[in-house]
Design an enzyme around this catalytic site. Structure first.
Site, PDB file in Angstrom:
ATOM      1  N   HIS A   1      -0.190 -14.365   3.374  1.00  0.00           N
ATOM      2  CA  HIS A   1       0.601 -13.091   4.834  1.00  0.00           C
ATOM      3  C   HIS A   1      -0.818 -11.871   3.779  1.00  0.00           C
ATOM      4  CE1 HIS A   1       0.628 -11.493   8.326  1.00  0.00           C
ATOM      5  NE2 HIS A   1       0.906 -10.174   7.573  1.00  0.00           N
ATOM      6  N   GLU A   2       0.564 -11.386   2.914  1.00  0.00           N
ATOM      7  CA  GLU A   2       0.562 -10.054   2.541  1.00  0.00           C
ATOM      8  C   GLU A   2      -0.027 -10.188   1.356  1.00  0.00           C
ATOM      9  OE1 GLU A   2       2.005  -7.605   4.075  1.00  0.00           O
ATOM     10  OE2 GLU A   2       3.641  -9.327   5.149  1.00  0.00           O
TER      11      GLU A   2
ATOM     12  N   HIS B   1      -3.696  -8.954   3.132  1.00  0.00           N
ATOM     13  CA  HIS B   1      -4.023  -7.581   4.021  1.00  0.00           C
ATOM     14  C   HIS B   1      -4.470  -6.925   2.802  1.00  0.00           C
ATOM     15  CE1 HIS B   1      -1.546  -7.420   7.383  1.00  0.00           C
ATOM     16  NE2 HIS B   1      -0.617  -7.839   7.043  1.00  0.00           N
TER      17      HIS B   1
ATOM     18  N   TYR C   1      -5.158  -0.153  10.582  1.00  0.00           N
ATOM     19  CA  TYR C   1      -4.218  -0.559  11.019  1.00  0.00           C
ATOM     20  C   TYR C   1      -3.249   0.273  12.484  1.00  0.00           C
ATOM     21  CZ  TYR C   1      -0.243  -3.816  10.470  1.00  0.00           C
ATOM     22  OH  TYR C   1       1.694  -4.511  10.330  1.00  0.00           O
TER      23      TYR C   1
ATOM     24  N   GLU D   1      -4.066  -7.746  11.355  1.00  0.00           N
ATOM     25  CA  GLU D   1      -2.561  -9.141  11.265  1.00  0.00           C
ATOM     26  C   GLU D   1      -2.916  -9.871  11.992  1.00  0.00           C
ATOM     27  OE1 GLU D   1       0.821  -9.298  10.804  1.00  0.00           O
ATOM     28  OE2 GLU D   1       0.799  -6.763   9.852  1.00  0.00           O
TER      29      GLU D   1
ATOM     30  N   ASP E   1       5.054  -0.140  18.296  1.00  0.00           N
ATOM     31  CA  ASP E   1       4.451  -0.897  17.367  1.00  0.00           C
ATOM     32  C   ASP E   1       2.351  -0.933  17.065  1.00  0.00           C
ATOM     33  OD1 ASP E   1       4.025  -3.727  16.082  1.00  0.00           O
ATOM     34  OD2 ASP E   1       2.935  -4.959  17.218  1.00  0.00           O
TER      35      ASP E   1
ATOM     36  N   HIS F   1       0.736  -6.772  16.024  1.00  0.00           N
ATOM     37  CA  HIS F   1       1.212  -7.587  16.140  1.00  0.00           C
ATOM     38  C   HIS F   1       1.649  -8.384  17.139  1.00  0.00           C
ATOM     39  CE1 HIS F   1       3.651  -4.886  12.638  1.00  0.00           C
ATOM     40  NE2 HIS F   1       3.305  -6.675  11.526  1.00  0.00           N
TER      41      HIS F   1
END
Length: 618
Positions: free
Chosen positions: A325-326, A329, A340, A349, A413, A418
């Site tokens: 996941h990271e 990004h 973002y 995300e 958020d 998210h």
């Protein structure tokens, strides 16, 4: 071209990415069938077809810029103050070249404005152009508020306490948080801490008023809603423990090291990608960040993992899908560069969750019950089978949204990056496995095409079509065009992609024009018939806050207007406050308004048929 629409949305309705024939006042030009997607104001953001040619004899990068100069001058009502500079050139295996082009106005960059020129490598014919163009017409050219004063005001509005300025403050143009209007702004990079942990944001202060225009976070967190303060061990990158095939000092470091290697192998095996930047960059990771830190993030240059608190999570880097996941990004930073924030941030995300799931399926040898769970190997270790997010049923986590008409539209958020990621997550899962919306929000049945095809479609959309300010509707168009490139424009894969987005309620569903299946829960349905050229007031009443209207129908081209009543002691009148004017039978308006009396108007620009308006109020 619709001359009548100048009454409501001004000359900005000129096609951003197309070639329109000349027309005389009082006459309508023909509809341009090359327009695949328009924004809420009716401006095309994606056109495909025979759009022109890149001149031979010069590099493709320069040819694309030359092409856009003429294109803008003829079709975008450019003032001559707009300039272009190439960001990247990508040549794919299908014989196409894709040039990403940044825009400047008066010599200043326009943050969030980007066009992508797609051309056939052999013929040099331009086959598509998509993205966001901003006209210099009407924009401020000189600041009215000093940088320090404006920045102080913007930081206060953003709620940033004790910031550390990491860059010079410079003038730029920037699109607002919704990707709609452009502002002359002071731009600066600030570091600070909040309840989530360390942050590093580009902050944009309006240079004419000092107000906060928007901010672009650069630290991408795996989780933003359950965190603990990181008081110790915040120095990055820290002490070197292991490189390449070396053994690390402890099991947590080893898990991060091995998971990073596997995530690299996934991208390299499936897409031929050499690291996150595509050019072999070293992937730097840091373990044991902070004290009981329940988080992981990409900070723009490296990956960082906390050890968790033993209750909400164990060490974050122990979970392969968290690492993938990271790393995604980082890939997004070098490709679509999705801002973002708001819908583009939710896509940012979601793409990290999507490729984490795809990488996990690759590592496991196929899709299984854990593929659609995010962070299940480390999340709430005391609860068996629990996960951070559930891609096949996003609302199971108690926070996420899975249906576009019900999406989160507040400011928390970062505008729901998210919270709203579940919309695209579910669309992807349905595309892979097939099925229907888990809560029955729509009646669409998605034919599953399998992980191998779905991941290729979304990767091509990420690297070829998505741009920094893309929203969900743009993602539908991007993935559908990627499917057409890979499997043919009339393929079942293209139909499946559209059906998946229809199932989660993203507008512009082919055939039905929307998400299908009636109105969302809590919405009122208004139905009726409408004739060509007719305008009908559908609903009227008192309302405040977020006012949402979703229009679908069978007429060729329907438009939706939201009006507000204003009264003096002697009379009352209506004024239009928002509208959706695309060239099809699907429209959506989401408006944040003060208390008052509002009305919805449905207008048939072309054709006769039926309509349904779903609205939460009035």
């Amino acid at each position: 071209m619709r001359l009548a629409r100048f009454n409501f949305v001004t000359l900005a309705l000129l096609l951003i990415l197309g070639t329109l024939p000349a027309f005389a006042a009082g006459s309508d030009g023909p509809q341009d069938e090359r327009v695949l997607h328009r924004d809420a104001a009716g401006v095309p953001t994606f056109m495909a077809g025979d759009l022109g040619v890149l001149e031979s004899g010069i590099a493709k990068r320069d040819a694309a810029i030359d092409f856009l100069r003429g294109f803008a001058g003829e079709n975008l009502r450019a003032t001559g103050d707009e300039t272009f500079a190439s960001r990247s050139v990508y040549r794919d295996d299908l014989g196409q070249v894709h040039v990403r082009v940044r825009q400047s106005i008066h010599g200043l960059p326009v943050v969030g404005a980007e066009l992508i020129v797609h051309a056939d490598r052999k013929s040099n014919r331009v086959i598509a152009v998509n993205g966001k163009f901003v006209s210099a017409d009407g924009l401020a050219t000189e600041p009215k508020v000093e940088a320090g004063v404006a920045f102080k005001q913007a930081l206060a509005e953003a709620g940033i306490v004790e910031p550390e300025l990491l860059s010079d403050v410079e003038l730029t143009y920037v699109l607002d948080g919704r990707g709609e209007s452009a502002h002359l702004a002071w731009k600066g990079l600030v570091a600070y801490e909040n309840e989530v942990g360390p942050q590093k944001d580009w902050v944009f202060a309006d240079a004419t008023s000092g107000a906060l225009v928007t901010r672009h976070p650069t630290i991408i967190h795996a989780k933003s809603w359950r965190t603990y303060d990181a008081n110790n061990g915040s120095s990055l990158p820290g002490t070197l423990r292991c490189t390449n095939t070396q053994t690390c000092s402890d099991s947590v470091e080893q898990a991060i090291h091995d998971n990073t290697s596997d995530a690299y192998d996934y991208y390299n095996t499936k897409f031929g990608r050499d690291s996150f930047n595509g050019s072999g960059a070293t992937i730097t990771s840091t373990a044991h960040y902070g004290s009981s830190y329940v988080n992981a993030y990409w900070n723009g240059s490296q990956l960082v993992y906390g050890d968790g608190d033993g209750s909400n999570s164990g060490p974050l880097g122990n979970a392969f899908d968290v690492v993938a996941h990271e790393l995604t990004h980082a890939v997004t930073d070098y490709e679509s560069n999705l801002i973002y924030q708001n819908e583009s941030g939710a896509l940012n995300e979601a793409f990290s969750d999507i490729f984490a799931a795809a990488a996990e399926a690759w590592l496991d040898g196929g899709v299984n019950s854990n593929t659609w769970k995010v962070g299940e190997d480390t999340w709430t270790p005391g609860i068996s089978g629990d996960a951070l997010r559930y891609m096949d049923d996003p609302t199971d986590d108690g926070s996420s949204y899975d249906y576009y008409p019900e999406r989160y539209t507040g400011s928390s958020d970062n505008g729901g990056v998210h919270l709203n990621s579940g919309i695209a997550n579910l669309a992807f899962q349905l595309l892979v496995d097939g099925g229907t919306h888990p809560r029955g929000k729509t009646s669409n049945t998605v034919p599953g095409i399998g992980m191998a095809k779905a991941e290729q479609i979304f990767y091509r959309a990420q690297t070829t079509y998505l741009s920094s300010s893309s929203n969900f509707a743009a993602a539908r168009t991007a993935t559908a065009n990627a499917a057409a490139d890979l499997y043919g424009s009339s393929s079942s894969e293209v139909d499946a992609v559209h059906e998946a987005w229809c199932a989660v309620g993203v507008p512009n569903c082919p055939g039905s024009g929307g998400g299908g299946g009636g109105c969302p829960s809590g919405y009122t349905s208004y139905t009726g018939s409408i004739s060509n050229g007719q305008s009908i007031t559908v609903a009227q009443g008192s309302a405040s806050g977020t006012i949402d209207g979703i229009l679908t129908g069978t007429a060729t081209d329907l438009d939706l207007y939201l009006d507000k009543e204003s009264c003096s002691w002697w009379s009352c009148s209506w004024s239009n406050v928002d509208s959706s004017l695309s060239s099809n039978s699907s429209e959506q308006v989401t408006y944040s308004g003060s208390s008052g009396t509002y009305r919805w108007r449905v207008v048939s620009y072309s054709g006769s048929g039926t309509y349904e308006l779903c609205t939460n109020q009035p």
